[in-house]
Design a protein around this motif. Sequence first.
Motif, PDB file in Angstrom:
ATOM      1  N   ALA A   8      18.206  19.655  53.408  1.00 18.00           N
ATOM      2  CA  ALA A   8      16.912  19.057  53.740  1.00 18.00           C
ATOM      3  C   ALA A   8      16.736  19.059  55.253  1.00 18.00           C
ATOM      4  CB  ALA A   8      16.828  17.636  53.203  1.00 18.00           C
ATOM      5  N   TYR A   9      15.582  19.504  55.686  1.00 17.94           N
ATOM      6  CA  TYR A   9      15.209  19.461  57.097  1.00 17.94           C
ATOM      7  C   TYR A   9      14.136  18.388  57.264  1.00 17.94           C
ATOM      8  CZ  TYR A   9      17.406  24.112  57.309  1.00 17.94           C
ATOM      9  OH  TYR A   9      18.276  25.175  57.229  1.00 17.94           O
ATOM     10  N   LEU A  10      14.502  17.278  57.896  1.00 15.64           N
ATOM     11  CA  LEU A  10      13.517  16.236  58.177  1.00 15.64           C
ATOM     12  C   LEU A  10      12.756  16.621  59.439  1.00 15.64           C
ATOM     13  CD1 LEU A  10      15.572  12.963  57.521  1.00 15.64           C
ATOM     14  CD2 LEU A  10      14.255  14.363  55.900  1.00 15.64           C
ATOM     15  N   THR A  11      11.428  16.657  59.349  1.00 14.72           N
ATOM     16  CA  THR A  11      10.620  17.037  60.508  1.00 14.72           C
ATOM     17  C   THR A  11       9.562  15.967  60.759  1.00 14.72           C
ATOM     18  OG1 THR A  11       8.953  18.310  59.261  1.00 14.72           O
ATOM     19  CG2 THR A  11      10.965  19.476  59.939  1.00 14.72           C
ATOM     20  N   PHE A  12       9.321  15.701  62.036  1.00 17.00           N
ATOM     21  CA  PHE A  12       8.362  14.673  62.440  1.00 17.00           C
ATOM     22  C   PHE A  12       7.348  15.278  63.410  1.00 17.00           C
ATOM     23  CE2 PHE A  12      12.257  12.536  61.277  1.00 17.00           C
ATOM     24  CZ  PHE A  12      11.837  11.440  60.545  1.00 17.00           C
ATOM     25  N   ASN A  25      12.319  19.816  44.944  1.00 17.80           N
ATOM     26  CA  ASN A  25      12.945  20.499  43.809  1.00 17.80           C
ATOM     27  C   ASN A  25      13.741  21.725  44.218  1.00 17.80           C
ATOM     28  OD1 ASN A  25      11.656  18.728  41.884  1.00 17.80           O
ATOM     29  ND2 ASN A  25       9.767  19.840  42.264  1.00 17.80           N
ATOM     30  N   ASP A  26      13.456  22.294  45.389  1.00 20.95           N
ATOM     31  CA  ASP A  26      14.141  23.501  45.834  1.00 20.95           C
ATOM     32  C   ASP A  26      15.505  23.177  46.428  1.00 20.95           C
ATOM     33  OD1 ASP A  26      11.984  25.057  45.069  1.00 20.95           O
ATOM     34  OD2 ASP A  26      11.013  24.880  47.031  1.00 20.95           O
ATOM     35  N   ASP A  27      16.367  24.198  46.533  1.00 18.37           N
ATOM     36  CA  ASP A  27      17.658  24.006  47.188  1.00 18.37           C
ATOM     37  C   ASP A  27      17.488  23.716  48.675  1.00 18.37           C
ATOM     38  OD1 ASP A  27      19.034  24.389  44.856  1.00 18.37           O
ATOM     39  OD2 ASP A  27      19.415  26.516  45.192  1.00 18.37           O
ATOM     40  N   THR A  28      16.380  24.198  49.240  1.00 15.20           N
ATOM     41  CA  THR A  28      16.084  23.946  50.651  1.00 15.20           C
ATOM     42  C   THR A  28      14.700  23.333  50.760  1.00 15.20           C
ATOM     43  OG1 THR A  28      17.407  25.856  51.330  1.00 15.20           O
ATOM     44  CG2 THR A  28      15.854  24.979  52.942  1.00 15.20           C
ATOM     45  N   VAL A  29      14.609  22.167  51.411  1.00 15.91           N
ATOM     46  CA  VAL A  29      13.311  21.517  51.588  1.00 15.91           C
ATOM     47  C   VAL A  29      13.084  21.210  53.069  1.00 15.91           C
ATOM     48  CG1 VAL A  29      13.115  20.541  49.280  1.00 15.91           C
ATOM     49  CG2 VAL A  29      14.286  19.239  51.052  1.00 15.91           C
ATOM     50  N   GLU A  63      20.047  19.162  58.042  1.00 18.58           N
ATOM     51  CA  GLU A  63      20.216  20.060  59.187  1.00 18.58           C
ATOM     52  C   GLU A  63      18.924  20.087  60.002  1.00 18.58           C
ATOM     53  OE1 GLU A  63      21.554  23.937  57.935  1.00 18.58           O
ATOM     54  OE2 GLU A  63      23.258  23.132  56.815  1.00 18.58           O
ATOM     55  N   THR A  64      18.996  20.766  61.156  1.00 15.87           N
ATOM     56  CA  THR A  64      17.811  20.897  62.014  1.00 15.87           C
ATOM     57  C   THR A  64      17.304  22.346  61.983  1.00 15.87           C
ATOM     58  OG1 THR A  64      19.201  21.334  63.934  1.00 15.87           O
ATOM     59  CG2 THR A  64      18.514  19.061  63.583  1.00 15.87           C
ATOM     60  N   LEU A  65      16.011  22.505  62.181  1.00 15.84           N
ATOM     61  CA  LEU A  65      15.418  23.837  62.276  1.00 15.84           C
ATOM     62  C   LEU A  65      15.774  24.452  63.612  1.00 15.84           C
ATOM     63  CD1 LEU A  65      11.873  22.976  60.884  1.00 15.84           C
ATOM     64  CD2 LEU A  65      13.706  24.167  59.670  1.00 15.84           C
TER      65      LEU A  65
END
Length: 285
Positions: free
Chosen positions: A95-99, A246-250, A282-284
């Motif tokens: 998961a990539y948390l973005t703000f 639902n995806d492996d990467t969000v 993780e981070t983008l």
Amino acid sequence: MNKYEDRIKKNRIIKKRNSIIIGILFLCIFGWAFFIGTKVAYKKHAVVTTSNKVEHQKSAEEKQQDELKQRFTTKQPAGAYMPWKTKRTDGKKVAYLTFDDGPSPNTLKILSILKQNNIKATFFLIGQNAERNKELVKEEVKEGHVVGNHTYSHELKYREDPSVFVDDINRCDTVIKSIVGKDYNLKLVRFPGGSFNTRHLNLNPFKDAVTKAGYHYVDWNDWIGDAMRNNVPVDVLLNELRKYSNDDTVVVLMHDAATKATTVQALPEVIQYLKSKGYTFETLN
């Protein structure tokens, strides 16, 4: 002779009676067929009418969800960075948390929650906000978070020449460099409102211009819905998250803005929910 005439009369009566019976039966069959046909046609009309009525009565939020589902499956041209489209081979869920929109009065609260959970995130900064809150930008970088470009003004200049939009992005890039250091060269952009084409808005020329300028841009495939309006209730935000994780990467869209206090309140539960689904963070880049 009389017997013969009587027999003829009797046969005529029988034929007449049979003709009447056949006529009545024919009318009954025709009437029944007409009744059945009318009933079927009415049902079909009712289904169509009901369907149209339901479609008409869809709330603005439901229509927005339909649009989001379409967006998440839309293919993007060169220059688009779409981590969720890359098939993972390591068995991990990320998961990539973005703000978006920061820095703001809520930035330190967000940073504190992330630190408590040992999570790094990606902040897409508005250049003019970064200029006014340089120390907050430095704090984000100091704590190991990534800062990206969300334009300088956050004005939707999509009716102007694409070069004007690129100039606004370049200006934000210059501001971030002046705060973080000249070695900053991430070139990661998020369009205000996302880079999605709509019926009334073709962003392809802008995406092409941004790509030619050396940037790559990223949207999201998950969100908490805090873009819908200010201070969306926490339970609504969490329900929105569950719809799409639902995806492996969000890549999860959230907002760092003064009017998004409930985003801060929901953040610990957002993190716990994603952890319960097996995601690491993780981070983008």
